[in-house]
Design a protein around this motif. Structure first.
Motif, PDB file in Angstrom:
ATOM      1  N   LYS A  73       0.843  -1.204   0.000  1.00  0.00           N
ATOM      2  CA  LYS A  73       0.000   0.000   0.000  1.00  0.00           C
ATOM      3  C   LYS A  73       0.877   1.252   0.000  1.00  0.00           C
ATOM      4  O   LYS A  73       0.614   2.212  -0.735  1.00  0.00           O
ATOM      5  N   SER A  74       1.937   1.224   0.796  1.00  0.00           N
ATOM      6  CA  SER A  74       2.857   2.353   0.858  1.00  0.00           C
ATOM      7  C   SER A  74       3.492   2.633  -0.501  1.00  0.00           C
ATOM      8  O   SER A  74       3.583   3.787  -0.940  1.00  0.00           O
ATOM      9  N   VAL A  75       3.935   1.577  -1.180  1.00  0.00           N
ATOM     10  CA  VAL A  75       4.543   1.731  -2.502  1.00  0.00           C
ATOM     11  C   VAL A  75       3.535   2.302  -3.489  1.00  0.00           C
ATOM     12  O   VAL A  75       3.847   3.222  -4.253  1.00  0.00           O
ATOM     13  N   ASP A  76       2.321   1.771  -3.473  1.00  0.00           N
ATOM     14  CA  ASP A  76       1.283   2.257  -4.387  1.00  0.00           C
ATOM     15  C   ASP A  76       0.976   3.735  -4.143  1.00  0.00           C
ATOM     16  O   ASP A  76       0.841   4.518  -5.086  1.00  0.00           O
ATOM     17  N   LEU A  77       0.877   4.120  -2.878  1.00  0.00           N
ATOM     18  CA  LEU A  77       0.600   5.520  -2.546  1.00  0.00           C
ATOM     19  C   LEU A  77       1.755   6.425  -2.974  1.00  0.00           C
ATOM     20  O   LEU A  77       1.532   7.528  -3.479  1.00  0.00           O
ATOM     21  N   ALA A  78       2.987   5.968  -2.776  1.00  0.00           N
ATOM     22  CA  ALA A  78       4.151   6.757  -3.192  1.00  0.00           C
ATOM     23  C   ALA A  78       4.171   6.919  -4.705  1.00  0.00           C
ATOM     24  O   ALA A  78       4.451   8.006  -5.216  1.00  0.00           O
ATOM     25  N   ASN A  79       3.878   5.841  -5.419  1.00  0.00           N
ATOM     26  CA  ASN A  79       3.837   5.922  -6.883  1.00  0.00           C
ATOM     27  C   ASN A  79       2.768   6.887  -7.369  1.00  0.00           C
ATOM     28  O   ASN A  79       2.912   7.493  -8.427  1.00  0.00           O
ATOM     29  N   ALA A  80       1.713   7.041  -6.585  1.00  0.00           N
ATOM     30  CA  ALA A  80       0.640   7.974  -6.928  1.00  0.00           C
ATOM     31  C   ALA A  80       0.956   9.399  -6.459  1.00  0.00           C
ATOM     32  O   ALA A  80       0.180  10.316  -6.711  1.00  0.00           O
ATOM     33  N   GLY A  81       2.096   9.575  -5.785  1.00  0.00           N
ATOM     34  CA  GLY A  81       2.488  10.907  -5.329  1.00  0.00           C
ATOM     35  C   GLY A  81       1.880  11.299  -3.997  1.00  0.00           C
ATOM     36  O   GLY A  81       1.995  12.443  -3.565  1.00  0.00           O
ATOM     37  N   ASN A  82       1.240  10.363  -3.327  1.00  0.00           N
ATOM     38  CA  ASN A  82       0.617  10.632  -2.035  1.00  0.00           C
ATOM     39  C   ASN A  82       1.594  10.227  -0.923  1.00  0.00           C
ATOM     40  O   ASN A  82       1.429   9.205  -0.266  1.00  0.00           O
ATOM     41  N   TYR A  83       2.612  11.061  -0.730  1.00  0.00           N
ATOM     42  CA  TYR A  83       3.730  10.699   0.132  1.00  0.00           C
ATOM     43  C   TYR A  83       3.389  10.666   1.617  1.00  0.00           C
ATOM     44  O   TYR A  83       3.917   9.836   2.347  1.00  0.00           O
ATOM     45  N   ASN A  84       2.517  11.534   2.084  1.00  0.00           N
ATOM     46  CA  ASN A  84       2.154  11.511   3.507  1.00  0.00           C
ATOM     47  C   ASN A  84       1.452  10.207   3.865  1.00  0.00           C
ATOM     48  O   ASN A  84       1.777   9.583   4.879  1.00  0.00           O
ATOM     49  N   ASP A  85       0.488   9.794   3.061  1.00  0.00           N
ATOM     50  CA  ASP A  85      -0.208   8.532   3.328  1.00  0.00           C
ATOM     51  C   ASP A  85       0.716   7.339   3.096  1.00  0.00           C
ATOM     52  O   ASP A  85       0.620   6.328   3.794  1.00  0.00           O
ATOM     53  N   ASN A 108      12.296   1.836   1.178  1.00  0.00           N
ATOM     54  CA  ASN A 108      11.165   2.547   0.572  1.00  0.00           C
ATOM     55  C   ASN A 108      10.869   3.842   1.332  1.00  0.00           C
ATOM     56  O   ASN A 108      10.642   4.889   0.720  1.00  0.00           O
ATOM     57  N   ARG A 109      10.880   3.763   2.665  1.00  0.00           N
ATOM     58  CA  ARG A 109      10.636   4.958   3.481  1.00  0.00           C
ATOM     59  C   ARG A 109      11.650   6.051   3.164  1.00  0.00           C
ATOM     60  O   ARG A 109      11.307   7.234   3.141  1.00  0.00           O
ATOM     61  N   ALA A 110      12.907   5.663   2.930  1.00  0.00           N
ATOM     62  CA  ALA A 110      13.940   6.657   2.641  1.00  0.00           C
ATOM     63  C   ALA A 110      13.562   7.482   1.411  1.00  0.00           C
ATOM     64  O   ALA A 110      13.685   8.710   1.417  1.00  0.00           O
ATOM     65  N   GLY A 111      13.085   6.814   0.371  1.00  0.00           N
ATOM     66  CA  GLY A 111      12.658   7.536  -0.835  1.00  0.00           C
ATOM     67  C   GLY A 111      11.464   8.436  -0.576  1.00  0.00           C
ATOM     68  O   GLY A 111      11.392   9.564  -1.072  1.00  0.00           O
ATOM     69  N   ILE A 112      10.517   7.954   0.212  1.00  0.00           N
ATOM     70  CA  ILE A 112       9.333   8.754   0.558  1.00  0.00           C
ATOM     71  C   ILE A 112       9.746   9.974   1.369  1.00  0.00           C
ATOM     72  O   ILE A 112       9.287  11.096   1.118  1.00  0.00           O
ATOM     73  N   LEU A 113      10.621   9.762   2.347  1.00  0.00           N
ATOM     74  CA  LEU A 113      11.071  10.871   3.200  1.00  0.00           C
ATOM     75  C   LEU A 113      11.836  11.922   2.404  1.00  0.00           C
ATOM     76  O   LEU A 113      11.722  13.125   2.685  1.00  0.00           O
ATOM     77  N   VAL A 114      12.592  11.506   1.385  1.00  0.00           N
ATOM     78  CA  VAL A 114      13.257  12.478   0.504  1.00  0.00           C
ATOM     79  C   VAL A 114      12.201  13.338  -0.182  1.00  0.00           C
ATOM     80  O   VAL A 114      12.325  14.568  -0.235  1.00  0.00           O
ATOM     81  N   GLU A 115      11.172  12.689  -0.689  1.00  0.00           N
ATOM     82  CA  GLU A 115      10.113  13.433  -1.379  1.00  0.00           C
ATOM     83  C   GLU A 115       9.390  14.400  -0.446  1.00  0.00           C
ATOM     84  O   GLU A 115       8.891  15.435  -0.881  1.00  0.00           O
ATOM     85  N   LEU A 116       9.342  14.080   0.827  1.00  0.00           N
ATOM     86  CA  LEU A 116       8.699  14.946   1.820  1.00  0.00           C
ATOM     87  C   LEU A 116       9.646  16.011   2.372  1.00  0.00           C
ATOM     88  O   LEU A 116       9.248  16.831   3.194  1.00  0.00           O
ATOM     89  N   GLY A 117      10.910  15.983   1.940  1.00  0.00           N
ATOM     90  CA  GLY A 117      11.878  16.971   2.415  1.00  0.00           C
ATOM     91  C   GLY A 117      12.420  16.671   3.800  1.00  0.00           C
ATOM     92  O   GLY A 117      13.052  17.530   4.416  1.00  0.00           O
ATOM     93  N   ARG A 118      12.224  15.466   4.284  1.00  0.00           N
ATOM     94  CA  ARG A 118      12.715  15.061   5.608  1.00  0.00           C
ATOM     95  C   ARG A 118      14.021  14.292   5.412  1.00  0.00           C
ATOM     96  O   ARG A 118      14.098  13.086   5.574  1.00  0.00           O
ATOM     97  N   TYR A 119      15.053  15.046   5.061  1.00  0.00           N
ATOM     98  CA  TYR A 119      16.303  14.460   4.601  1.00  0.00           C
ATOM     99  C   TYR A 119      17.063  13.698   5.683  1.00  0.00           C
ATOM    100  O   TYR A 119      17.609  12.625   5.400  1.00  0.00           O
ATOM    101  N   ASN A 120      17.131  14.210   6.892  1.00  0.00           N
ATOM    102  CA  ASN A 120      17.847  13.500   7.957  1.00  0.00           C
ATOM    103  C   ASN A 120      17.147  12.185   8.297  1.00  0.00           C
ATOM    104  O   ASN A 120      17.799  11.169   8.540  1.00  0.00           O
ATOM    105  N   ASP A 121      15.818  12.208   8.308  1.00  0.00           N
ATOM    106  CA  ASP A 121      15.057  10.975   8.537  1.00  0.00           C
ATOM    107  C   ASP A 121      15.285   9.992   7.390  1.00  0.00           C
ATOM    108  O   ASP A 121      15.362   8.780   7.606  1.00  0.00           O
ATOM    109  N   ALA A 122      15.385  10.515   6.175  1.00  0.00           N
ATOM    110  CA  ALA A 122      15.632   9.658   5.008  1.00  0.00           C
ATOM    111  C   ALA A 122      16.989   8.978   5.122  1.00  0.00           C
ATOM    112  O   ALA A 122      17.126   7.782   4.826  1.00  0.00           O
ATOM    113  N   ILE A 123      17.985   9.710   5.561  1.00  0.00           N
ATOM    114  CA  ILE A 123      19.328   9.144   5.736  1.00  0.00           C
ATOM    115  C   ILE A 123      19.290   8.031   6.786  1.00  0.00           C
ATOM    116  O   ILE A 123      19.864   6.951   6.583  1.00  0.00           O
TER     117      ILE A 123
END
Length: 177
Positions: A73-85, A108-123
């Motif tokens: 579900k997370s991957v599908d939502l990210a592919n749809a651009g719905n990064y928060n969900d 997968n979370r790392a890529g989502i967090l990059v898209e959300l601008g949460r770079y330290n969390d992504a790292i």
């Protein structure tokens, strides 16, 4: 008037750059493929591997299945651009505490967090996937790439270049943007 010789000139095709979004999409597809393969293998072997003692309590398989469904579900939502969900679904998947899926979910979370601008969390999420023992080459390459994107966004270019190099060394299709 000049004449052209009968020799044809060789022209080199222009090199096209792959967009960042295309690379992220490719990375997500790789991760989905890994998850599908892991799901098939684990379905045949059970969540603990062939020959391992199997805990038949009611919580074992449902947690794995539930975490896998939330990851998908997370991957599908990210592919749809719905990064928060997508992040919320990934966090729910992690809360299932299925250690065999943790590196996949974190990559997968790392890529989502990059898209959300949460770079330290992504790292931090990428580091979990990168540092997980086992033969997880594709998963690690994507985690390195997501980490590189976060480092680049933070202006840490030297570290980002090294992370991109690690990603490319594991998967030559992942090029420095």
């Amino acid at each position: 008037m000049s004449q052209t010789s009968g020799k044809s000139r060789k022209t080199q095709p222009e090199k096209k750059k792959i967009s960042r979004k295309a690379v992220i999409a490719i990375g997500i597809v790789f991760v989905i493929c890994i998850a599908a393969i892991a799901g098939v293998v684990l379905t045949k072997q059970g969540p603990f591997g062939a020959g391992a003692p199997v805990n038949t309590s009611a919580n074992t398989t449902p947690s794995f299945t539930s975490a896998g469904a939330l990851y998908t579900k997370s991957v599908d939502l990210a592919n749809a651009g719905n990064y928060n969900d997508a992040l919320a679904a990934a966090d729910e998947a992690l809360a299932q505490n299925v250690s065999s899926l943790t590196p996949l979910i974190q990559s997968n979370r790392a890529g989502i967090l990059v898209e959300l601008g949460r770079y330290n969390d992504a790292i931090a999420a990428a580091d979990v996937a990168i540092n997980t023992p086992g033969n997880l080459t594709t998963l690690r390459s994507i985690a390195w790439y997501n980490k590189a994107n976060a480092l680049q966004a933070l202006g840490r270019s030297e570290e980002a270049n090294a992370a991109y190099a690690n990603a490319t060394a594991l998967d030559p299709t992942l090029k420095h943007p």
